[in-house]
Design an enzyme around this catalytic site. Structure first.
Site, PDB file in Angstrom:
ATOM      1  CG  ASP A  68      -8.467  -4.286   1.463  1.00 43.62           C
ATOM      2  OD1 ASP A  68      -9.538  -3.952   2.189  1.00 43.62           O
ATOM      3  OD2 ASP A  68      -8.511  -4.158   0.396  1.00 43.62           O
ATOM      4  CG  ASP A 102     -14.257  -6.355   2.040  1.00 43.27           C
ATOM      5  OD1 ASP A 102     -14.254  -5.732   2.995  1.00 43.27           O
ATOM      6  OD2 ASP A 102     -14.729  -5.869   0.948  1.00 43.27           O
ATOM      7  CE1 TYR A 110      -3.728  -2.389   0.495  1.00 42.63           C
ATOM      8  CE2 TYR A 110      -4.739  -0.421   1.441  1.00 42.63           C
ATOM      9  CZ  TYR A 110      -4.748  -1.914   0.765  1.00 42.63           C
ATOM     10  OH  TYR A 110      -6.101  -2.353   0.678  1.00 42.63           O
ATOM     11  CE  LYS A 123       1.028 -17.641  -2.788  1.00 32.90           C
ATOM     12  NZ  LYS A 123       0.237 -18.676  -3.049  1.00 32.90           N
ATOM     13  CG  ASP A 169      -2.767 -20.091  -1.350  1.00 33.53           C
ATOM     14  OD1 ASP A 169      -2.450 -20.265  -0.363  1.00 33.53           O
ATOM     15  OD2 ASP A 169      -2.257 -20.718  -2.437  1.00 33.53           O
TER      16      ASP A 169
HETATM   17  C1  IPM Z   1     -10.637  -0.602   3.757  1.00 39.06           C
HETATM   18  C2  IPM Z   1     -10.636   0.068   2.307  1.00 39.06           C
HETATM   19  C3  IPM Z   1      -9.399   0.595   2.085  1.00 39.06           C
HETATM   20  C4  IPM Z   1      -8.303  -0.070   2.207  1.00 39.06           C
HETATM   21  C5  IPM Z   1      -9.393   1.780   0.712  1.00 39.06           C
HETATM   22  C6  IPM Z   1     -10.745   2.464   0.656  1.00 39.06           C
HETATM   23  C7  IPM Z   1      -8.158   2.518   0.813  1.00 39.06           C
HETATM   24  O1  IPM Z   1     -10.844  -0.988   1.496  1.00 39.06           O
HETATM   25  O2  IPM Z   1     -10.700   0.202   4.650  1.00 39.06           O
HETATM   26  O3  IPM Z   1     -10.714  -1.873   3.839  1.00 39.06           O
HETATM   27  O4  IPM Z   1      -7.791  -0.747   1.085  1.00 39.06           O
HETATM   28  O5  IPM Z   1      -7.537  -0.052   3.279  1.00 39.06           O
HETATM   29 MN    MN Z   2     -11.250  -3.121   2.126  1.00 40.48          MN
END
Ligand code: IPM
Ligand code: MN
Ligand code: NAD
Length: 352
Positions: free
Chosen positions: A243, A247, A137, A187, A219
């Site tokens: 990240d 999700d 990042y 990884k 993975d």
């Molecule tokens: C998160 C988001 C951010 C990230 C983006 C919007 C920069 O996806 O907070 O999970 O990737 O960290």
């Molecule tokens: Mn995110």
């Protein structure tokens, strides 16, 4: 002692969901001083800068920051430096918020909201510890250039051992306070940076003899999270893998609208935000789920202000709202009552 909270509603559904979390914080009567500032696309529109100086100042002076979400298609074509996401990465770096805690907890009332079978997710309670100020990042060099007559895109993944050690310590300590199991995700079979990650985690382990450390390739971890998520207690991983995995973990809880997060520095200062984004597809409709943001406010109470009782009150109030059968569209199921953002916020307020 003043208790100052900087509120950054951001873009899309951000203002709608933060409004509900602010109402909840105010209702607790703990004397919070809350001041609002601009971040993300809203800040770009007003000042040309996604993380303006006034916001930097307010966020630095506050004890904690409550954030909605930033971003949206309106700003996606701007130069990268002016995009909303740059503002979010900027505030994380500026405040040194290296430790991102993303707890995925399934409220029993939502067992049917998950796309996974109830028997796979029931009782789920895992914590993802994501490193937040390093990795690909922030790595240099990066860019898109023309080389040998064609476009060439490149980014750099890197971690120093001290960066790995400090997030490792946060994760080991968290595991020590919970189920005493820590799984480090990397990884290492391909990437040197993550070989170092694994080595440093191993070096830390003797400092935490009560915690059982294991390792998993990313993975496989992605697969195991949907195959048998309850095998995990605490997961620790780098910025990019964290990240993606968070999700994925959000869906185990029924909806991404349920997953809160805390981004902490070394001194208890924190930025609290839902794990989801600005949801442009439903923005302005009053239908977004405010619970991830309200639960982030509970994390703010716990981690920055050490108001454990108030944090639990908020979490119990969320539980009550769900037990009453109220659901926003993202977690709605037959036999429950569909409500909007405001009504869900009001139900939590009643529950307090
Ligand atoms: C998160 C988001 C951010 C990230 C983006 C919007 C920069 O996806 O907070 O999970 O990737 O960290
Ligand atoms: Mn995110
Ligand atoms: P997103 O999380 O905004 O939305 C993904 C899906 O989940 C959408 O269908 C959305 O409607 C739904 N959703 C998200 N939050 C919800 C909620 N509270 N209630 C109900 N449904 C919800 O991800 P995306 O669409 O990939 O990204 C949209 C924008 O948000 C992008 O500009 C992205 O950069 C940004 N983003 C910001 C943050 C942040 O500020 N922390 C995090 C992720 C994405």
């Amino acid at each position: 002692m003043t208790k100052k909270i900087c509120v950054l509603p951001g873009d899309g559904i951000g203002p709608e969901i933060t409004a509900e979390a602010v109402r909840v914080l105010a209702a607790l009567g703990l004397g919070f001083e809350m001041e609002t500032a601009l971040l993300g696309g809203a800040a770009v529109d007003a000042t040309g800068n996604p993380f303006p100086e006034a916001t930097q100042k307010l966020a630095s002076e506050a004890d904690a920051v409550l954030l909605g979400a930033v971003g949206g298609p309106k700003w996606d074509m701007l130069p990268r430096e002016q995009r909303p996401e740059k503002g979010l990465l900027g505030i994380r770096k500026h405040l040194n918020l290296f430790a991102n805690l993303r707890p995925a907890l399934l409220y029993p009332e939502l067992a049917d909201a998950s796309t996974l079978k109830p028997e796979v997710v029931s009782g789920l309670d895992i914590l993802i510890v994501r490193e937040l100020t390093g990795d690909i990042y922030f790595g240099q060099p990066r860019g898109i250039e023309t080389r040998n007559g064609e476009r060439f895109g490149f980014n750099t993944m890197h971690y120093t051992e001290s960066e790995i050690r400090r997030i490792g310590r946060v994760a080991f300590a968290a595991a020590q306070g919970r189920g005493k199991k820590l799984c480090s995700v990397d990884k290492m079979n391909v990437l040197e940076t993550t070989q170092l990650w694994r080595d440093v985690m191993e070096e830390l382990a003797p400092e935490y003899p009560e915690v059982t450390l294991s390792h998993m390739l990313v993975d496989n971890a992605a697969m195991q999270l949907v195959r048998a998520p309850r095998q995990f207690d605490v997961l620790v991983t780098g910025n990019m893998f964290g990240d993606i995995l968070s999700d994925e973990a959000a869906m185990l809880t029924g909806s991404i609208g349920m997953l809160p997060s805390a981004s902490l520095d070394e001194n208890g200062k924190g930025l609290y935000e839902p794990s989801h984004g600005s949801a442009p597809d439903i923005a302005g409709q009053g239908v977004a789920n405010p619970l991830a943001t309200i639960l982030s406010a509970a994390m703010l109470l716990r981690h920055t202000f050490h108001e454990e009782e108030a944090a639990r009150r908020v979490e119990m109030a969320v539980k009550k709202a769900l037990a009453e059968g109220l659901r926003t569209a993202d977690i709605h199921a037959p036999g429950t009552t569909k409500v909007g953002t405001k009504e869900m916020g009001e139900a939590v307020l009643r529950g307090l």
